[in-house]
Design a protein around this motif. Structure first.
Motif, PDB file in Angstrom:
ATOM      1  N   GLY A  23     -36.551 -12.076 -41.249  1.00 18.67           N
ATOM      2  CA  GLY A  23     -37.462 -12.307 -40.135  1.00 18.67           C
ATOM      3  C   GLY A  23     -36.879 -12.065 -38.762  1.00 18.67           C
ATOM      4  O   GLY A  23     -37.576 -12.197 -37.743  1.00 18.67           O
ATOM      5  N   LYS A  24     -35.597 -11.676 -38.703  1.00 26.74           N
ATOM      6  CA  LYS A  24     -34.963 -11.471 -37.413  1.00 26.74           C
ATOM      7  C   LYS A  24     -35.350 -10.113 -36.818  1.00 26.74           C
ATOM      8  O   LYS A  24     -35.551  -9.144 -37.541  1.00 26.74           O
ATOM      9  N   ARG A  25     -35.424 -10.085 -35.501  1.00 21.31           N
ATOM     10  CA  ARG A  25     -35.778  -8.859 -34.796  1.00 21.31           C
ATOM     11  C   ARG A  25     -34.628  -7.862 -34.881  1.00 21.31           C
ATOM     12  O   ARG A  25     -33.465  -8.234 -34.825  1.00 21.31           O
ATOM     13  N   ARG A  26     -34.962  -6.576 -35.010  1.00 20.58           N
ATOM     14  CA  ARG A  26     -33.950  -5.529 -35.057  1.00 20.58           C
ATOM     15  C   ARG A  26     -34.270  -4.457 -34.031  1.00 20.58           C
ATOM     16  O   ARG A  26     -35.442  -4.120 -33.806  1.00 20.58           O
ATOM     17  N   GLN A  27     -33.224  -3.950 -33.399  1.00 19.05           N
ATOM     18  CA  GLN A  27     -33.384  -2.890 -32.406  1.00 19.05           C
ATOM     19  C   GLN A  27     -32.258  -1.875 -32.546  1.00 19.05           C
ATOM     20  O   GLN A  27     -31.169  -2.199 -33.014  1.00 19.05           O
ATOM     21  N   HIS A  28     -32.556  -0.666 -32.129  1.00 22.41           N
ATOM     22  CA  HIS A  28     -31.525   0.367 -32.026  1.00 22.41           C
ATOM     23  C   HIS A  28     -31.348   0.671 -30.549  1.00 22.41           C
ATOM     24  O   HIS A  28     -32.302   1.041 -29.856  1.00 22.41           O
ATOM     25  N   LYS A  29     -30.121   0.478 -30.037  1.00 22.15           N
ATOM     26  CA  LYS A  29     -29.845   0.664 -28.608  1.00 22.15           C
ATOM     27  C   LYS A  29     -28.741   1.693 -28.416  1.00 22.15           C
ATOM     28  O   LYS A  29     -27.802   1.765 -29.196  1.00 22.15           O
ATOM     29  N   ARG A  30     -28.872   2.464 -27.346  1.00 21.71           N
ATOM     30  CA  ARG A  30     -27.774   3.331 -26.905  1.00 21.71           C
ATOM     31  C   ARG A  30     -27.758   3.343 -25.394  1.00 21.71           C
ATOM     32  O   ARG A  30     -28.817   3.415 -24.754  1.00 21.71           O
ATOM     33  N   ARG A  31     -26.565   3.254 -24.827  1.00 20.33           N
ATOM     34  CA  ARG A  31     -26.436   3.186 -23.376  1.00 20.33           C
ATOM     35  C   ARG A  31     -25.381   4.168 -22.894  1.00 20.33           C
ATOM     36  O   ARG A  31     -24.721   4.835 -23.685  1.00 20.33           O
ATOM     37  N   GLY A  32     -25.239   4.252 -21.577  1.00 23.66           N
ATOM     38  CA  GLY A  32     -24.201   5.101 -21.007  1.00 23.66           C
ATOM     39  C   GLY A  32     -24.661   6.483 -20.614  1.00 23.66           C
ATOM     40  O   GLY A  32     -23.838   7.375 -20.384  1.00 23.66           O
ATOM     41  N   PHE A  33     -25.995   6.716 -20.506  1.00 21.51           N
ATOM     42  CA  PHE A  33     -26.492   8.045 -20.150  1.00 21.51           C
ATOM     43  C   PHE A  33     -26.496   8.213 -18.627  1.00 21.51           C
ATOM     44  O   PHE A  33     -26.878   7.295 -17.893  1.00 21.51           O
ATOM     45  N   PRO A  34     -26.088   9.374 -18.132  1.00 20.01           N
ATOM     46  CA  PRO A  34     -25.958   9.569 -16.680  1.00 20.01           C
ATOM     47  C   PRO A  34     -27.296   9.733 -15.952  1.00 20.01           C
ATOM     48  O   PRO A  34     -27.330   9.633 -14.730  1.00 20.01           O
ATOM     49  N   SER A  35     -28.367  10.014 -16.695  1.00 27.07           N
ATOM     50  CA  SER A  35     -29.660  10.229 -16.039  1.00 27.07           C
ATOM     51  C   SER A  35     -30.796   9.756 -16.929  1.00 27.07           C
ATOM     52  O   SER A  35     -30.634   9.590 -18.142  1.00 27.07           O
ATOM     53  N   GLU A  36     -31.964   9.553 -16.311  1.00 30.04           N
ATOM     54  CA  GLU A  36     -33.134   9.135 -17.069  1.00 30.04           C
ATOM     55  C   GLU A  36     -33.527  10.220 -18.073  1.00 30.04           C
ATOM     56  O   GLU A  36     -33.909   9.930 -19.208  1.00 30.04           O
ATOM     57  N   THR A  37     -33.412  11.473 -17.653  1.00 23.92           N
ATOM     58  CA  THR A  37     -33.767  12.590 -18.538  1.00 23.92           C
ATOM     59  C   THR A  37     -32.896  12.606 -19.788  1.00 23.92           C
ATOM     60  O   THR A  37     -33.381  12.814 -20.908  1.00 23.92           O
ATOM     61  N   ALA A  38     -31.596  12.390 -19.603  1.00 24.10           N
ATOM     62  CA  ALA A  38     -30.670  12.385 -20.738  1.00 24.10           C
ATOM     63  C   ALA A  38     -30.994  11.248 -21.698  1.00 24.10           C
ATOM     64  O   ALA A  38     -30.947  11.409 -22.924  1.00 24.10           O
ATOM     65  N   ALA A  39     -31.347  10.085 -21.154  1.00 17.55           N
ATOM     66  CA  ALA A  39     -31.689   8.944 -22.001  1.00 17.55           C
ATOM     67  C   ALA A  39     -32.971   9.209 -22.782  1.00 17.55           C
ATOM     68  O   ALA A  39     -33.076   8.885 -23.966  1.00 17.55           O
ATOM     69  N   GLU A  40     -33.951   9.803 -22.120  1.00 17.31           N
ATOM     70  CA  GLU A  40     -35.218  10.100 -22.788  1.00 17.31           C
ATOM     71  C   GLU A  40     -35.034  11.128 -23.905  1.00 17.31           C
ATOM     72  O   GLU A  40     -35.624  11.013 -24.977  1.00 17.31           O
ATOM     73  N   LYS A  41     -34.204  12.124 -23.647  1.00 22.74           N
ATOM     74  CA  LYS A  41     -33.939  13.138 -24.666  1.00 22.74           C
ATOM     75  C   LYS A  41     -33.266  12.514 -25.886  1.00 22.74           C
ATOM     76  O   LYS A  41     -33.622  12.810 -27.038  1.00 22.74           O
ATOM     77  N   ALA A  42     -32.297  11.646 -25.642  1.00 24.62           N
ATOM     78  CA  ALA A  42     -31.595  10.993 -26.739  1.00 24.62           C
ATOM     79  C   ALA A  42     -32.534  10.090 -27.527  1.00 24.62           C
ATOM     80  O   ALA A  42     -32.455  10.013 -28.760  1.00 24.62           O
ATOM     81  N   GLU A  43     -33.441   9.417 -26.815  1.00 21.97           N
ATOM     82  CA  GLU A  43     -34.392   8.553 -27.504  1.00 21.97           C
ATOM     83  C   GLU A  43     -35.326   9.380 -28.391  1.00 21.97           C
ATOM     84  O   GLU A  43     -35.635   8.999 -29.528  1.00 21.97           O
ATOM     85  N   THR A  44     -35.753  10.513 -27.878  1.00 24.03           N
ATOM     86  CA  THR A  44     -36.629  11.395 -28.663  1.00 24.03           C
ATOM     87  C   THR A  44     -35.935  11.844 -29.939  1.00 24.03           C
ATOM     88  O   THR A  44     -36.526  11.850 -31.028  1.00 24.03           O
ATOM     89  N   GLU A  45     -34.661  12.203 -29.816  1.00 26.08           N
ATOM     90  CA  GLU A  45     -33.898  12.639 -30.987  1.00 26.08           C
ATOM     91  C   GLU A  45     -33.711  11.498 -31.978  1.00 26.08           C
ATOM     92  O   GLU A  45     -33.764  11.698 -33.196  1.00 26.08           O
ATOM     93  N   ALA A  46     -33.498  10.285 -31.452  1.00 23.20           N
ATOM     94  CA  ALA A  46     -33.327   9.129 -32.331  1.00 23.20           C
ATOM     95  C   ALA A  46     -34.615   8.845 -33.096  1.00 23.20           C
ATOM     96  O   ALA A  46     -34.600   8.572 -34.298  1.00 23.20           O
ATOM     97  N   ARG A  47     -35.736   8.908 -32.400  1.00 22.18           N
ATOM     98  CA  ARG A  47     -37.024   8.664 -33.060  1.00 22.18           C
ATOM     99  C   ARG A  47     -37.292   9.738 -34.116  1.00 22.18           C
ATOM    100  O   ARG A  47     -37.856   9.460 -35.178  1.00 22.18           O
TER     101      ARG A  47
END
Length: 395
Positions: free
Chosen positions: A27-51
């Motif tokens: 019943g515990k909540r689970r999340q996948h997190k990644r940090r350390g991206f230099p820009s919003e665009t880079a973070a969004e791209k990485a999230e898209t690839e993760a999904r």
């Protein structure tokens, strides 16, 4: 998209993303997190690839790589040490699930795994930096364990070749002169005895942090390595070293004297603190008697190297300095293996096959004479190797 930013201490802005996963069986909540991206665009791209890796589907779906590996990790709680299991979890979470978590485990082929290894080598680290071949080989070993337990046979899977070692087998190995310089500089330091044990006896960080006076026999010159303090996730565990790491280490009269002086200093601290001192028997505690967080010794070590004016090596490489010094001094390999607590003789052998240049230099000086003055070989041999009469052998 669920990307956000955070401020670094230097004023720069970094970005991260969070993907919510279905709740775990408990019943515990689970999340996948990644940090350390230099820009919003880079973070969004990485999230898209993760999904995309998750297949835009429930990560808990039966048969998915993520679901099956999560179940495997849960089963291994019965027979694997907590620290080892924590390492497995991190490898699966950081390197496997983001890339192939949404795929069906039983439809995998080895090309998918090898493509993942290539991606990890190229951009599997933080900020899409490359991962070392050593790290990817560790991922491979964990997957092999999981596949074997789950009955998956993909045939031989190619893995990255081992990274080439530098000429001494380790980036950081001190010469005997540098070791003496370091220890002499810190002779009056509160952690001098800890540093001496690391360099002279080859004790690990966790063994130093967990050592208690009840396991130190100064009269007979023996230190019993029966406990270590180690980091597991966000907590510290005290446990017995695994395998042959549990051992008795002989120490010489000089090291015995160092520990006697250290104990006398500690007794003075106890008297000064009085009732506020929490005496739990540690050899290297804080001023109030409580044990240090293991990483404290690592943090102090780098500054200690700089202060002493010697090359900065990691604390664990003090063990390899000890082993290499033993190799140069002629200590038998099997003796050093037992002293350092190496479970596998290959580990010790790797050190013994990468000894410091000192012995090679002596051999080179001796052999040079054969090119210039054969009659002087015996005399030079006595000078180089300490007075032994080494006569040239004639065919």
């Amino acid at each position: 998209m669920t990307v956000s930013s955070y401020q670094l201490s230097n004023g720069k802005t970094n970005w991260y993303f969070v993907i919510d996963l279905p709740v775990a069986d408990d019943g515990k909540r689970r999340q996948h997190k990644r940090r350390g991206f230099p820009s919003e665009t880079a973070a969004e791209k990485a999230e898209t690839e993760a999904r995309k890796a998750y297949g835009e589907a429930s990560i808990g779906a039966d048969g998915s790589v993520a679901a099956e590996l999560t179940g495997w990790l849960s089963e291994r709680e019965l027979d694997v040490e907590e620290t080892t299991l924590d390492s497995y979890r991190n490898i699966v979470r950081m390197y496997v699930i983001p890339h192939i978590g949404g795929r069906q485990l039983y439809s995998l082929d080895k090309r998918v795994i090898q493509d993942m290894y290539k991606t990890l080598l190229r951009e599997g680290g933080a900020n899409k930096k490359s991962l070392s071949p050593t790290t990817v080989r560790t991922v491979h070993r964990v997957l092999q364990k999981a596949f074997k337990d789950l009955g998956i046979d993909l045939g031989p899977i190619r893995q990255p070749r081992p990274a080439e070692r530098d000429s001494h087998g380790r980036k950081g190995v001190w010469t005997p002169k540098e070791s003496k310089q370091f220890l002499k500089f810190h002779r009056e330091s509160r952690l001098y005895a800890a540093w001496a044990l690391a360099v002279v006896a080859g004790t690990r960080r966790g063994e130093i942090a967990g050592l208690r006076w009840s396991k130190v026999d100064l009269d007979n010159g023996i230190v019993y390595i029966h406990l270590q303090r180690t980091i597991c996730g966000n907590k510290v565990l005290e446990k017995s070293p695994k395998g042959k790491s549990r051992r008795a280490v002989a120490i010489g009269p000089a090291m015995v004297q160092v520990l006697r002086e250290h104990k006398a200093r500690q007794d003075e601290e106890k008297a000064e603190v009085g009732l506020l001192y929490h005496d739990r028997g540690y050899v290297f505690p804080r001023e109030d008697g409580e044990p240090y967080y293991p990483r404290y010794f690592t943090d102090q070590w780098e500054g200690a190297c700089n202060a002493a004016g010697v090359p900065v090596i990691v604390l664990h490489d003090a063990r390899h300095t000890s082993a290499t010094t033993g190799a140069d001094a002629g200590v038998p390999e099997h003796v050093m293996q037992k002293r350092l607590g190496h479970a596998d003789s290959r580990t010790t052998r790797e050190v013994y096959t990468h000894v410091l240049p000192e012995s090679e230099r002596k051999a080179a000086e001796l052999m040079d004479v054969a090119l210039t003055d054969e009659s002087g070989v015996g005399g030079l041999a006595r000078r180089v190797f300490g007075g032994r009469n080494v006569a040239p052998r004639r065919a």
